[in-house]
Design a protein around this motif. Structure first.
Motif, PDB file in Angstrom:
ATOM      1  N   GLU A  86     -17.532  32.861 -38.577  1.00 10.09           N
ATOM      2  CA  GLU A  86     -17.030  31.565 -38.142  1.00 10.09           C
ATOM      3  C   GLU A  86     -16.275  31.677 -36.810  1.00 10.09           C
ATOM      4  N   SER A  87     -15.468  32.738 -36.683  1.00 12.98           N
ATOM      5  CA  SER A  87     -14.748  32.946 -35.426  1.00 12.98           C
ATOM      6  C   SER A  87     -15.724  33.188 -34.279  1.00 12.98           C
ATOM      7  N   LEU A  88     -16.767  33.966 -34.563  1.00 10.26           N
ATOM      8  CA  LEU A  88     -17.771  34.208 -33.526  1.00 10.26           C
ATOM      9  C   LEU A  88     -18.491  32.923 -33.147  1.00 10.26           C
ATOM     10  N   GLN A  89     -18.757  32.073 -34.158  1.00  7.26           N
ATOM     11  CA  GLN A  89     -19.406  30.803 -33.868  1.00  7.26           C
ATOM     12  C   GLN A  89     -18.533  29.933 -32.978  1.00  7.26           C
ATOM     13  N   LYS A  90     -17.216  29.853 -33.342  1.00 13.62           N
ATOM     14  CA  LYS A  90     -16.297  29.084 -32.513  1.00 13.62           C
ATOM     15  C   LYS A  90     -16.189  29.689 -31.109  1.00 13.62           C
ATOM     16  N   PHE A  91     -16.151  31.025 -31.055  1.00 13.71           N
ATOM     17  CA  PHE A  91     -16.067  31.687 -29.757  1.00 13.71           C
ATOM     18  C   PHE A  91     -17.293  31.389 -28.908  1.00 13.71           C
ATOM     19  N   GLN A  92     -18.484  31.404 -29.557  1.00  7.53           N
ATOM     20  CA  GLN A  92     -19.702  31.079 -28.817  1.00  7.53           C
ATOM     21  C   GLN A  92     -19.669  29.637 -28.304  1.00  7.53           C
ATOM     22  N   GLU A  93     -19.177  28.711 -29.159  1.00  3.38           N
ATOM     23  CA  GLU A  93     -19.069  27.323 -28.704  1.00  3.38           C
ATOM     24  C   GLU A  93     -18.089  27.197 -27.547  1.00  3.38           C
ATOM     25  N   HIS A  94     -16.925  27.911 -27.666  1.00 11.24           N
ATOM     26  CA  HIS A  94     -15.953  27.878 -26.576  1.00 11.24           C
ATOM     27  C   HIS A  94     -16.533  28.476 -25.295  1.00 11.24           C
ATOM     28  N   VAL A  95     -17.268  29.582 -25.451  1.00 11.12           N
ATOM     29  CA  VAL A  95     -17.898  30.217 -24.284  1.00 11.12           C
ATOM     30  C   VAL A  95     -18.905  29.268 -23.655  1.00 11.12           C
ATOM     31  N   ALA A  96     -19.644  28.543 -24.510  1.00 14.01           N
ATOM     32  CA  ALA A  96     -20.609  27.582 -23.974  1.00 14.01           C
ATOM     33  C   ALA A  96     -19.901  26.477 -23.191  1.00 14.01           C
ATOM     34  N   LEU A  97     -18.777  25.978 -23.750  1.00  8.35           N
ATOM     35  CA  LEU A  97     -18.015  24.948 -23.031  1.00  8.35           C
ATOM     36  C   LEU A  97     -17.455  25.487 -21.719  1.00  8.35           C
ATOM     37  N   VAL A  98     -16.909  26.721 -21.788  1.00  5.93           N
ATOM     38  CA  VAL A  98     -16.366  27.330 -20.575  1.00  5.93           C
ATOM     39  C   VAL A  98     -17.459  27.543 -19.539  1.00  5.93           C
ATOM     40  N   GLU A  99     -18.618  27.963 -20.002  1.00  4.11           N
ATOM     41  CA  GLU A  99     -19.730  28.175 -19.080  1.00  4.11           C
ATOM     42  C   GLU A  99     -20.183  26.862 -18.453  1.00  4.11           C
ATOM     43  N   LYS A 100     -20.181  25.794 -19.285  1.00  2.00           N
ATOM     44  CA  LYS A 100     -20.544  24.483 -18.756  1.00  2.00           C
ATOM     45  C   LYS A 100     -19.541  24.011 -17.712  1.00  2.00           C
ATOM     46  N   ALA A 101     -18.227  24.180 -18.066  1.00  2.00           N
ATOM     47  CA  ALA A 101     -17.192  23.789 -17.102  1.00  2.00           C
ATOM     48  C   ALA A 101     -17.285  24.639 -15.838  1.00  2.00           C
ATOM     49  N   ARG A 102     -17.554  25.942 -16.021  1.00  2.00           N
ATOM     50  CA  ARG A 102     -17.668  26.827 -14.851  1.00  2.00           C
ATOM     51  C   ARG A 102     -18.837  26.411 -13.972  1.00  2.00           C
ATOM     52  N   ALA A 103     -19.941  26.031 -14.630  1.00  2.00           N
ATOM     53  CA  ALA A 103     -21.097  25.595 -13.851  1.00  2.00           C
ATOM     54  C   ALA A 103     -20.771  24.321 -13.071  1.00  2.00           C
ATOM     55  N   GLU A 104     -20.066  23.388 -13.746  1.00  2.00           N
ATOM     56  CA  GLU A 104     -19.679  22.160 -13.046  1.00  2.00           C
ATOM     57  C   GLU A 104     -18.723  22.462 -11.898  1.00  2.00           C
ATOM     58  N   GLU A 105     -17.711  23.333 -12.191  1.00  2.00           N
ATOM     59  CA  GLU A 105     -16.765  23.681 -11.137  1.00  2.00           C
ATOM     60  C   GLU A 105     -17.452  24.429 -10.006  1.00  2.00           C
ATOM     61  N   THR A 106     -18.402  25.278 -10.378  1.00  2.00           N
ATOM     62  CA  THR A 106     -19.131  26.013  -9.340  1.00  2.00           C
ATOM     63  C   THR A 106     -19.909  25.051  -8.456  1.00  2.00           C
ATOM     64  N   GLY A 107     -20.510  24.030  -9.118  1.00  2.00           N
ATOM     65  CA  GLY A 107     -21.213  23.035  -8.323  1.00  2.00           C
ATOM     66  C   GLY A 107     -20.281  22.281  -7.396  1.00  2.00           C
ATOM     67  N   GLY A 108     -19.097  21.869  -7.959  1.00  2.00           N
ATOM     68  CA  GLY A 108     -18.123  21.190  -7.105  1.00  2.00           C
ATOM     69  C   GLY A 108     -17.602  22.087  -6.006  1.00  2.00           C
TER      70      GLY A 108
END
Length: 406
Positions: A86-108
């Motif tokens: 469960e922790s790994l699942q949450k971590f993967q979801e958090h990593v996905a969100l962070v990666e999405k935010a990073r991609a958006e920030e990288t684009g900006g």
């Protein structure tokens, strides 16, 4: 002979029987051995089959036990690893969100970098245009320096209408002088700012290449730049502007429109500022001149506050006089009101005793008075509130900020 034949035949029969018996016994032994062997093989096969069955049963039971233990261990392991999963699942979801935010920030960030590159390119183009314009002659550099000086003075809070004067001509024994700017100081003082400084050598210093030959060209341009600044300092010192204006401090401000230009000169001549101050010339840049003019603005603010304090003191003194006059008038009105009340009481007393008593006799004689009655008049016993006496001494003097009496 027949007896011998019979005996021989009997002997032969006995021999044959013995041989047959021996053969039978021998074959019987062989059959018994074969039977024993067959039985032994049969028993061996039965024992082997029984042992195999037992071994197979034992192996089957062992396999079942091992399988059960494996299932139990797997269940325990899954129960223990479930929080981790469960922790790994949450971590993967958090990593996905962070990666999405990073991609958006990288684009900006890429857009901002692109905009910054465009702005840098535009700035370089403008700087190149400015450098080309400044190379056209000393007049262009002079006008640019004067405009930069005016911008700094206005940003500091000084106004060209009342706080400083541009291009004012003065006459001296050496001839007519025209300083670029004369800044007015509180108390009637002034100080002079000159904005004419050649930047040709500095521009050559900035445009020199970064290789070995370019480094030699940079060093030569730097030395020419230092020589140009020193020559301008000497020229300003010789003009002695401080002797031509009353209330002027004994220095003249030499304005260099670029901080980097002064830094390049000081880098190659560390004693340049001291040499200029020894000649009563203060070298200023937009940064240092802004701070100096801010101090002048503060001085003007203090001067204005002192003038306002003097005006307030005069207004207070005049207001006090007017209040005293109004107090005297109010006292006169009060006395007049007291006299009026006294006169009214006298009038009421006279009317009551001399007139109304006779008028009431008409009521006793039944005279038709048409329903009108003579009202009873009461004397006024309310006194007029006296006005507190104002002090006769003059108001106290107001002490101003600079120690002057208002």
């Amino acid at each position: 002979m027949n007896g011998y034949l019979i005996l021989a035949f009997a002997s032969a029969v006995v021999a044959v029987a013995a041989v047959a018996w021996a053969l039978w016994e021998r074959s019987k032994g062989r059959m018994q051995a074969e039977n024993a062997r067959v039985q032994a093989e049969l028993m061996s096969s039965q024992v082997s089959a029984s042992a195999a069955g037992v071994a197979e049963a034992i192996l089957k039971k062992n396999e079942e036990a091992i399988h059960n233990r494996e299932q139990l261990a797997q269940a325990r392991l899954e129960a223990q690893l479930k929080p981790v999963a469960e922790s790994l699942q949450k971590f993967q979801e958090h990593v996905a969100l962070v990666e999405k935010a990073r991609a958006e920030e990288t684009g900006g960030l890429k857009e901002q970098i692109a905009a910054l590159l465009l702005a840098s390119t535009a700035t370089q183009d403008e700087a190149r245009k400015l450098s080309s314009a400044l190379r056209r002659g000393a007049g262009v550099q002079g006008r640019w320096g004067e405009q930069t000086l005016r911008n700094v003075l206005e940003q500091a809070g000084l106004s060209s209408f009342c706080d400083f004067t541009e291009q004012a001509s003065t006459d001296s024994e050496e001839g007519r002088r025209r300083p670029d700017v004369i800044v007015k100081l509180p108390g009637g003082g002034v100080f002079v700012i000159d904005a004419k400084c050649s930047l040709n050598a500095f521009l050559e210093l900035q445009e020199a290449a970064s290789d070995l030959a370019g480094e030699e060209a940079r060093e030569a341009a730097g030395l020419r730049h230092v020589s140009s600044v020193r020559g301008h300092v000497a020229g300003l010192s010789a003009k002695a502007y401080w002797d031509q204006f009353d209330g002027s401090p004994d220095f003249v401000a030499m304005f260099v429109p670029l901080d980097s230009a002064l830094a390049a000169a000081v880098d190659r001549a560390p004693t340049l500022m001291t040499e200029a101050m020894d000649k009563k010339v203060v070298i200023v840049t937009p940064t240092t001149l802004f701070a100096l003019c801010k101090a002048v603005v503060y001085g003007w603010r203090v001067e204005e506050q002192a003038a306002n304090a003097r005006t307030i003191a005069e207004l207070g003194r005049e207001l006090y006089k007017r209040i005293a006059t109004m107090g005297a008038h109010a006292g006169s009105v009060g006395k007049a009101l007291e006299a009026a009340v006294a006169r009214y009481n006298q009038f009421v007393g006279s009317l009551e005793t001399q007139v109304l008593t006779q008028a009431r006799r008409f009521e006793e004689l039944k005279v038709d008075h048409e329903g009108r009655k003579v009202e009873l008049l009461e004397p006024l016993d309310t006194a007029v509130r006296p006005l507190a006496k104002l002090p006769t001494e003059p108001p106290p003097q107001v002490r101003l900020v600079k120690g002057e009496d208002a």
